[in-house]
Write a protein that holds these residues in place. Sequence first.
Motif, mmCIF file in Angstrom:
data_model
loop_
_atom_site.group_PDB
_atom_site.id
_atom_site.type_symbol
_atom_site.label_atom_id
_atom_site.label_comp_id
_atom_site.label_asym_id
_atom_site.label_seq_id
_atom_site.Cartn_x
_atom_site.Cartn_y
_atom_site.Cartn_z
ATOM 1 N N THR A 73 0.849 -1.054 -0.307
ATOM 2 C CA THR A 73 -0.075 -0.047 0.168
ATOM 3 C C THR A 73 0.978 1.040 -0.079
ATOM 4 O O THR A 73 2.022 0.859 0.744
ATOM 5 N N ASN A 74 0.548 2.431 -0.136
ATOM 6 C CA ASN A 74 0.865 3.486 -0.931
ATOM 7 C C ASN A 74 1.147 4.079 0.360
ATOM 8 O O ASN A 74 1.497 5.155 1.179
ATOM 9 N N THR B 14 -0.624 4.250 -11.054
ATOM 10 C CA THR B 14 -1.860 4.370 -11.315
ATOM 11 C C THR B 14 -1.549 5.580 -11.186
ATOM 12 O O THR B 14 -1.547 6.121 -10.292
ATOM 13 N N PRO B 15 -3.044 6.378 -12.020
ATOM 14 C CA PRO B 15 -3.471 7.441 -11.866
ATOM 15 C C PRO B 15 -3.379 7.951 -10.288
ATOM 16 O O PRO B 15 -2.961 9.695 -9.385
ATOM 17 N N THR B 16 -3.732 7.383 -9.549
ATOM 18 C CA THR B 16 -3.936 7.768 -8.126
ATOM 19 C C THR B 16 -2.900 7.594 -7.180
ATOM 20 O O THR B 16 -2.823 7.995 -6.475
ATOM 21 N N ASP B 17 -2.183 6.928 -7.643
ATOM 22 C CA ASP B 17 -1.397 6.785 -7.665
ATOM 23 C C ASP B 17 -0.225 8.155 -7.242
ATOM 24 O O ASP B 17 0.580 8.348 -6.132
ATOM 25 N N THR C 130 -1.287 10.692 -7.229
ATOM 26 C CA THR C 130 -1.465 11.820 -6.299
ATOM 27 C C THR C 130 -1.049 11.695 -5.178
ATOM 28 O O THR C 130 -0.560 12.429 -4.145
ATOM 29 N N ASP C 131 -1.273 10.408 -4.587
ATOM 30 C CA ASP C 131 -0.561 9.403 -3.011
ATOM 31 C C ASP C 131 0.875 10.122 -3.128
ATOM 32 O O ASP C 131 1.005 10.711 -2.177
ATOM 33 N N TYR C 132 1.472 10.244 -4.584
ATOM 34 C CA TYR C 132 3.567 10.632 -4.449
ATOM 35 C C TYR C 132 3.379 11.633 -4.344
ATOM 36 O O TYR C 132 4.374 12.654 -3.204
ATOM 37 N N GLU C 133 2.182 12.580 -4.932
ATOM 38 C CA GLU C 133 2.911 14.361 -4.472
ATOM 39 C C GLU C 133 2.460 14.574 -2.622
ATOM 40 O O GLU C 133 3.195 15.314 -2.626
#
Length: 157
Positions: free
Chosen positions: A94-95, A142-145, A147-150
């Motif tokens: 998980t992120n 993924t595109p959601t990832d 945002t998570d990394y940002e």
Amino acid sequence: MEYNETYFKKSANRKVMLIWVLIASILTIAYGIEYAKGGRELGYVLAFIAICWIPIVLSFIIVKIKGWENSICKETVTIGYGVTYAFALLTANTNISFVYIFPVISMLILYKDRKLIIRSGIYNVLLLIVNVVIRAVQNKITPTDVTDYEIQFACII
């Protein structure tokens, strides 16, 4: 009341070591539960436990030999927990595992050592970069990832 550096070091080291043991205990229980639910293999959990607890045992040995007021304790905590954090971050499913760094940052504040906190922050940012690169090479972003990394970088910086 005047400032007593020896008392401060002893107090900070004791508090940090207690917090570290509590965090390690919680993480060990969490990984044990994950294993029990079939989310992890036994070998992974045992590797995590070794990576998590060996630095703690070594730190207690150093404290026993050098005393609670030694300055090396903060370095062993930083490196020991850093290795545990790196393992958890780079092998997580998980992120959200980046939040494991917040307890150590909170612990390091007790030392009031700006350079130590900055070094830890830089180390953490580098680990986040390595994690993103590994996930990108594995084609697991993924595109959601993104945002998570940002959000992860913003939180750490």
